[in-house]
Design a protein around this motif. Sequence first.
Motif, PDB file in Angstrom:
ATOM      1  N   PHE A 102       0.833  -1.206   0.000  1.00  0.00           N
ATOM      2  CA  PHE A 102       0.000   0.000   0.000  1.00  0.00           C
ATOM      3  C   PHE A 102       0.870   1.259   0.000  1.00  0.00           C
ATOM      4  O   PHE A 102       0.649   2.193  -0.781  1.00  0.00           O
ATOM      5  CB  PHE A 102      -0.905  -0.051   1.237  1.00  0.00           C
ATOM      6  CG  PHE A 102      -1.605   1.241   1.578  1.00  0.00           C
ATOM      7  CD1 PHE A 102      -2.661   1.705   0.807  1.00  0.00           C
ATOM      8  CD2 PHE A 102      -1.219   1.982   2.688  1.00  0.00           C
ATOM      9  CE1 PHE A 102      -3.308   2.896   1.128  1.00  0.00           C
ATOM     10  CE2 PHE A 102      -1.860   3.163   3.016  1.00  0.00           C
ATOM     11  CZ  PHE A 102      -2.910   3.620   2.227  1.00  0.00           C
ATOM     12  N   ILE A 103       1.888   1.275   0.858  1.00  0.00           N
ATOM     13  CA  ILE A 103       2.793   2.427   0.939  1.00  0.00           C
ATOM     14  C   ILE A 103       3.612   2.565  -0.341  1.00  0.00           C
ATOM     15  O   ILE A 103       3.824   3.682  -0.842  1.00  0.00           O
ATOM     16  CB  ILE A 103       3.729   2.295   2.156  1.00  0.00           C
ATOM     17  CG1 ILE A 103       2.933   2.458   3.455  1.00  0.00           C
ATOM     18  CG2 ILE A 103       4.856   3.315   2.092  1.00  0.00           C
ATOM     19  CD1 ILE A 103       2.345   3.843   3.650  1.00  0.00           C
ATOM     20  N   GLY A 104       4.061   1.440  -0.893  1.00  0.00           N
ATOM     21  CA  GLY A 104       4.827   1.478  -2.131  1.00  0.00           C
ATOM     22  C   GLY A 104       4.051   2.127  -3.261  1.00  0.00           C
ATOM     23  O   GLY A 104       4.587   2.938  -4.027  1.00  0.00           O
ATOM     24  N   ARG A 105       2.765   1.796  -3.361  1.00  0.00           N
ATOM     25  CA  ARG A 105       1.922   2.377  -4.414  1.00  0.00           C
ATOM     26  C   ARG A 105       1.595   3.835  -4.129  1.00  0.00           C
ATOM     27  O   ARG A 105       1.684   4.699  -5.003  1.00  0.00           O
ATOM     28  CB  ARG A 105       0.632   1.570  -4.562  1.00  0.00           C
ATOM     29  CG  ARG A 105       0.830   0.174  -5.131  1.00  0.00           C
ATOM     30  CD  ARG A 105      -0.483  -0.530  -5.367  1.00  0.00           C
ATOM     31  NE  ARG A 105      -1.243  -0.753  -4.139  1.00  0.00           N
ATOM     32  CZ  ARG A 105      -1.065  -1.788  -3.321  1.00  0.00           C
ATOM     33  NH1 ARG A 105      -0.125  -2.680  -3.593  1.00  0.00           N
ATOM     34  NH2 ARG A 105      -1.787  -1.929  -2.223  1.00  0.00           N
ATOM     35  N   ILE A 189      -9.354  -6.899  11.258  1.00  0.00           N
ATOM     36  CA  ILE A 189      -8.025  -6.761  10.669  1.00  0.00           C
ATOM     37  C   ILE A 189      -7.900  -7.534   9.367  1.00  0.00           C
ATOM     38  O   ILE A 189      -7.179  -7.110   8.446  1.00  0.00           O
ATOM     39  CB  ILE A 189      -6.929  -7.207  11.677  1.00  0.00           C
ATOM     40  CG1 ILE A 189      -5.527  -6.786  11.181  1.00  0.00           C
ATOM     41  CG2 ILE A 189      -6.993  -8.697  11.929  1.00  0.00           C
ATOM     42  CD1 ILE A 189      -5.285  -5.315  11.187  1.00  0.00           C
ATOM     43  N   ALA A 190      -8.607  -8.651   9.237  1.00  0.00           N
ATOM     44  CA  ALA A 190      -8.536  -9.449   8.011  1.00  0.00           C
ATOM     45  C   ALA A 190      -9.124  -8.683   6.831  1.00  0.00           C
ATOM     46  O   ALA A 190      -8.581  -8.709   5.722  1.00  0.00           O
ATOM     47  CB  ALA A 190      -9.267 -10.775   8.196  1.00  0.00           C
ATOM     48  N   VAL A 191     -10.229  -7.988   7.079  1.00  0.00           N
ATOM     49  CA  VAL A 191     -10.861  -7.200   6.014  1.00  0.00           C
ATOM     50  C   VAL A 191      -9.962  -6.022   5.651  1.00  0.00           C
ATOM     51  O   VAL A 191      -9.785  -5.699   4.466  1.00  0.00           O
ATOM     52  CB  VAL A 191     -12.253  -6.709   6.449  1.00  0.00           C
ATOM     53  CG1 VAL A 191     -12.865  -5.808   5.379  1.00  0.00           C
ATOM     54  CG2 VAL A 191     -13.180  -7.886   6.714  1.00  0.00           C
ATOM     55  N   LEU A 192      -9.392  -5.360   6.658  1.00  0.00           N
ATOM     56  CA  LEU A 192      -8.485  -4.248   6.419  1.00  0.00           C
ATOM     57  C   LEU A 192      -7.306  -4.709   5.574  1.00  0.00           C
ATOM     58  O   LEU A 192      -6.910  -4.063   4.588  1.00  0.00           O
ATOM     59  CB  LEU A 192      -7.964  -3.678   7.729  1.00  0.00           C
ATOM     60  CG  LEU A 192      -6.855  -2.611   7.611  1.00  0.00           C
ATOM     61  CD1 LEU A 192      -7.384  -1.348   6.953  1.00  0.00           C
ATOM     62  CD2 LEU A 192      -6.246  -2.307   8.967  1.00  0.00           C
ATOM     63  N   LEU A 196      -6.254  -3.343   1.906  1.00  0.00           N
ATOM     64  CA  LEU A 196      -4.976  -2.659   1.696  1.00  0.00           C
ATOM     65  C   LEU A 196      -4.241  -3.195   0.472  1.00  0.00           C
ATOM     66  O   LEU A 196      -3.483  -2.482  -0.173  1.00  0.00           O
ATOM     67  CB  LEU A 196      -4.084  -2.781   2.934  1.00  0.00           C
ATOM     68  CG  LEU A 196      -4.401  -1.892   4.122  1.00  0.00           C
ATOM     69  CD1 LEU A 196      -3.491  -2.240   5.292  1.00  0.00           C
ATOM     70  CD2 LEU A 196      -4.253  -0.418   3.760  1.00  0.00           C
ATOM     71  N   ARG A 197      -4.479  -4.477   0.170  1.00  0.00           N
ATOM     72  CA  ARG A 197      -3.780  -5.089  -0.972  1.00  0.00           C
ATOM     73  C   ARG A 197      -4.156  -4.420  -2.296  1.00  0.00           C
ATOM     74  O   ARG A 197      -3.391  -4.457  -3.253  1.00  0.00           O
ATOM     75  CB  ARG A 197      -4.083  -6.587  -1.039  1.00  0.00           C
ATOM     76  CG  ARG A 197      -3.486  -7.379   0.125  1.00  0.00           C
ATOM     77  CD  ARG A 197      -3.551  -8.876  -0.117  1.00  0.00           C
ATOM     78  NE  ARG A 197      -2.992  -9.611   1.012  1.00  0.00           N
ATOM     79  CZ  ARG A 197      -3.715 -10.294   1.897  1.00  0.00           C
ATOM     80  NH1 ARG A 197      -5.045 -10.344   1.767  1.00  0.00           N
ATOM     81  NH2 ARG A 197      -3.148 -10.933   2.895  1.00  0.00           N
ATOM     82  N   GLY A 198      -5.348  -3.822  -2.328  1.00  0.00           N
ATOM     83  CA  GLY A 198      -5.764  -3.179  -3.576  1.00  0.00           C
ATOM     84  C   GLY A 198      -5.803  -1.666  -3.487  1.00  0.00           C
ATOM     85  O   GLY A 198      -6.198  -1.004  -4.444  1.00  0.00           O
ATOM     86  N   ALA A 199      -5.409  -1.129  -2.335  1.00  0.00           N
ATOM     87  CA  ALA A 199      -5.478   0.321  -2.131  1.00  0.00           C
ATOM     88  C   ALA A 199      -4.130   0.966  -2.393  1.00  0.00           C
ATOM     89  O   ALA A 199      -3.129   0.298  -2.604  1.00  0.00           O
ATOM     90  CB  ALA A 199      -5.936   0.617  -0.704  1.00  0.00           C
TER      91      ALA A 199
END
Length: 200
Positions: A102-105, A189-192, A196-199
């Motif tokens: 997420f941070i990388g993107r 946390i699982a949903v978050l 995050l993987r697509g954000a």
Amino acid sequence: MRNDRRATLALMAGAAMAALIGARPARAMTADGASTLIQAAVTDVYAVINSGVSPAQMYSQFEAIFARYADVDIIARSVLGPKARQISGAEFAAYKQAFQGFIGRKYGKRFREFVGGKIEVQGAKPLKSFYSVTSVAYLNGRAPMEVEWHVSDKSGKPAFFNLIIEGVNMLATERAEIAAMLAARKGDIAVLTADLRGAG
């Protein structure tokens, strides 16, 4: 017999000396070391910016740079807040990996603004228990922009754990955003992690 004893004592003394040398703490990080780390990170960032690769490839490479030079564990824990102490190790590991991407993107998109510009590392100074490394970004058609990096070696090696661009604090910004995202998902946390993987 006496010679054997002397040899044994010499070996014991040598072993004790080696143990003492090995037990010495690693040399503390210096201002020059902190500056060198950030200079290396900046050099890698510009290598990606000027590589001409696609945005997707660029973001993946920015994620690798983040993992190489940042204390991802500390940043991820700080941003998640108290929740980081309430979840399992496996849950945190999955979240940290998703957060890293997420941070990388997110910051990769910001660094794309630096195409054709440059970042000059000005120097470092001690600040509390870490070093503040100041740099100036020169972008085409815009006024110079100050970028401040906070560097520490608490994790065992020098790494930056915060980034401040024109007064905007990365840790504070991400802490607020992740807290809002987690609240919207009722603390799951699982949903978050999945989101995050697509954000970014």
